[in-house]
Design an enzyme around this catalytic site. Structure first.
Site, PDB file in Angstrom:
ATOM      1  CD  GLU A   1     -21.753 -50.463  13.747  1.00 30.72           C
ATOM      2  OE1 GLU A   1     -20.291 -50.376  13.558  1.00 30.72           O
ATOM      3  OE2 GLU A   1     -22.559 -51.168  14.439  1.00 30.72           O
TER       4      GLU A   1
ATOM      5  CG  HIS B   1     -31.798 -50.807  22.069  1.00 30.35           C
ATOM      6  ND1 HIS B   1     -32.513 -50.556  21.061  1.00 30.35           N
ATOM      7  CD2 HIS B   1     -31.855 -52.166  22.512  1.00 30.35           C
ATOM      8  CE1 HIS B   1     -33.097 -51.782  20.815  1.00 30.35           C
ATOM      9  NE2 HIS B   1     -32.788 -52.517  21.775  1.00 30.35           N
TER      10      HIS B   1
ATOM     11  CG  PHE C   1     -23.191 -49.797  18.237  1.00 20.86           C
ATOM     12  CD1 PHE C   1     -22.014 -50.068  19.019  1.00 20.86           C
ATOM     13  CD2 PHE C   1     -24.261 -50.651  18.407  1.00 20.86           C
ATOM     14  CE1 PHE C   1     -21.991 -51.034  20.023  1.00 20.86           C
ATOM     15  CE2 PHE C   1     -24.324 -51.729  19.043  1.00 20.86           C
ATOM     16  CZ  PHE C   1     -23.127 -51.965  20.223  1.00 20.86           C
TER      17      PHE C   1
ATOM     18  NE  ARG D   1     -37.082 -51.526  21.243  1.00 20.42           N
ATOM     19  CZ  ARG D   1     -37.048 -52.844  20.940  1.00 20.42           C
ATOM     20  NH1 ARG D   1     -36.164 -53.181  19.985  1.00 20.42           N
ATOM     21  NH2 ARG D   1     -37.379 -53.673  21.974  1.00 20.42           N
TER      22      ARG D   1
END
Lengths: 298, 317
Positions: B61, B112, B86, B13
């Site tokens: 989202e 993630h 999400f 990330r």
């Protein structure tokens, strides 16, 4: 706002406005014929909501929006429109065709195989005038906000318009979008709600009561105006001019457009029965008899 | 075998964050959106340097995906940021209609991903996202293996016209690919040549595959290791070339065996060159809380699991 006031604002004569309105009425009548004939031919589609929004579409495309010649996806320097309740594609297609986005004869291909005029609008087949697919409900306001933000980044002063069904507001994504637009001062956006009180299973108040929509939008921070006579062309033009005048003031603008589902065809009015049902031959003849062929059938 | 050196553990990330920082400086059309996870997505530098090109949408989202689709109308290149769960399952229909079907140039960037998210548990550990995204017509699906490759991928997808799903992770892992690599979408990377078995891995499992190959070499087994960072479009040619040479394959991914990289490889082999295959993946299960290392061990996603799969597939050759 009265017709005279608009004329004053626009700096043109009252009689010219009246002439324009007459011309637009002719487009409205022809659009109703187009809608009826399109859904009748394929025995499917959504005439009720289409007829209810005919005056709005005609006013928007012929009088309210600033549009460039031709079509390109980015729409720089012109107003943009997003249809969120994509099932009223018949009115959208008719108005786009008669505005010159694609040949009027192509209305013959509505919902047929290999057509650019899909059951619900899409960019996928490259139909000019369409900038987003819609049909799965509740998504259009977010898209309109995105386009409005892009306009701000590009220092493009033109506006973004969107249309949503009242029943469609039962989709939660709308309220994410409504919250975002007010919280971020998206004031180059005019979202109109087709306030006809009907949805597939019946009256919105019976299916899922939404309470006071005006109060809800206002509580979220929108500037709300209502067009009580949403099937009166002059009232729609005046109301949308008023909506335009309220942009650029820090708040997104919501228009609650009170319409009658099935407007202009007596047996289709004031009922949800024609939400997604096509007329038979006899019903078509009745509907066409109530709407003159003003611009020539396709 | 080719020796790969860990240049210092880092999270993929942060590779995304570094890529965004560079894009912020080099491509004025790139805009970033985030759903209340700026810290997790490591994009604070992009925001500091380009505040007008960042959109904080809050915990919403679905709205984020729609706004991203709209931003493309006017020439922007939106990068959305939230956790993989999400970014996909929660907003599948928004991606399907407003982005994929509408052919919008949106980059869906998902942190993630997989089970190594760890302690938060199964609600946040999506193991189905590759399948969800690769089934969407026109969607490119990328799962880079380390910090350097994630940074390179982030920069590369800005130049690619069309929707992209970019998947990366939370934990600090080995950073072993070149700093200044050229990232070619859809092109497999041959990491180690071998003759007995092909190990095709993606994401965090690539480093595990290299360790497995090293251990297997000590047993006298020559393993070829291929890094598939782009799951769709899959580099069919590279898969076939290697498996034709070795005669069997182990696929390795931090994802359910249903819908993942392994199934894409199996399809290519079934069509062109049937060969024994073993799947290192989760076995149609949800995850649970634990440290990344514990979870990789328990769910059979580490170098030990890859070595065992190699032994199984060799017996079927």
């Amino acid at each position: 706002m009265s017709c005279e006031k608009i004329a004053l604002l626009l700096g043109i004569e009252n009689k010219k406005i009246m002439a324009t309105l007459e011309a637009l009425e002719a487009v409205v009548e022809q659009t109703r014929r187009d809608i009826l004939r399109m859904v009748h031919k394929v025995n499917s589609g959504h005439p009720g909501g289409s007829l209810g929004c005919t005056e709005f579409f005609v006013a928007l495309y012929h009088e309210i929006m600033h549009l460039n010649e031709g079509f390109d996806m980015d729409g720089a320097g012109e107003d943009l429109f997003f249809l969120s309740n994509g099932h009223i594609s018949p009115v959208y297609y008719s108005v786009l065709a008669r505005k010159g986005y694609f040949p009027v004869e192509e209305l013959n291909t509505f919902r047929l195989i290999d057509s650019r005029l899909q059951g619900h609008p899409t960019t996928h087949e490259g139909l000019p005038g369409i900038r987003i697919a819609s049909g799965s409900l509740g998504q259009g306001m977010s898209v309109a906000i995105g386009a409005a933000l892009a306009k701000k980044l590009n220092k493009d002063e033109r506006l973004v318009y969107s249309l949503h069904g009242d029943g469609e507001l039962q989709e939660g994504q709308n309220w994410e979008a409504i919250m975002y637009a007010a919280g971020n001062n998206v004031d180059n956006l005019i979202s109109t709600i087709d306030f006809n009180g009907q949805q597939i299973d019946g009256a919105t108040d019976d299916v899922l009561p939404m309470g006071n929509l005006r109060a809800k939008f206002e509580a979220f921070g929108w500037d709300v105006l209502e067009i009580e006579k949403g099937n009166d062309l002059e009232a729609v033009v005046n109301g949308m001019q008023e909506a335009k005048s309220r942009t650029g003031k820090g708040r997104p603008v919501c228009v609650l457009l009170h319409t009658v589902m099935g407007n202009g065809v007596d047996f289709m009015m004031h009922t949800h029965a024609w939400h997604g049902k096509a007329p038979n031959d006899e019903q078509l003849a009745t509907g066409l008899a109530q709407n003159a062929e003003t611009l020539g059938d396709y | 075998m080719t020796k790969y050196v860990d240049q210092g553990k880092n999270d993929t990330r942060s590779g995304y964050g570094a890529g965004m920082t560079e894009l912020g400086r080099t491509n004025p059309n790139v805009v970033a959106l985030c759903a209340d996870l700026v810290g997790s997505l490591k994009i604070q530098t992009f925001i500091d340097e380009n505040p007008e090109r960042f959109f904080q949408v809050g915990i919403a989202e679905a709205n984020m995906m729609g706004i991203a689709a709209g931003l493309t109308i006017g020439g922007k290149i939106p990068f959305t940021g939230t956790f993989a769960n999400f970014s996909t399952g929660r907003v599948y229909d928004q991606i399907r209609q407003s982005i994929a079907y509408s052919d919008k140039n949106v980059k869906i960037c998902a942190s993630h991903a997989g089970i190594t998210l760890g302690e938060d548990g199964a609600t946040h550990q999506i193991l189905e996202d590759i399948g969800l995204m690769k089934m969407l017509p026109g969607m490119t699906v990328i799962n880079p293996c380390d910090y350097n490759q994630t940074k390179a991928a982030t920069i590369a997808i800005a130049e690619h016209e069309g929707p992209v799903y970019l998947r990366f992770g939370r934990p600090k892992v080995a950073n072993f690919t070149p700093v200044d690599q050229k990232f070619e979408i859809g092109k497999a990377v041959l990491l180690n040549e071998g003759t007995d078995v092909t190990i095709i891995a993606t994401g965090h499992l690539v480093w595990e595959a290299l360790i497995a190959a090293e251990n297997l070499e000590k047993e006298g087994i020559s393993a070829e290791v291929v890094n598939i960072h782009t799951i769709k479009p899959l580099d069919d040619e590279a898969v076939l070339k290697s498996v034709k040479k070795t005669g069997c394959v182990v696929s390795a991914e931090e994802h359910n065996y249903l819908g993942g990289l392994g199934e894409s490889i199996a399809r290519v082999l079934a069509l062109h060159h049937p060969a024994p295959q073993e799947f290192v993946a989760t076995q149609d299960t949800f995850g649970e809380s634990g440290t990344p290392a514990q979870l990789m061990e328990k769910y059979g996603l580490n170098n030990k699991a890859i070595s065992e799969a190699v032994h199984r597939v060799l017996r079927r050759k």
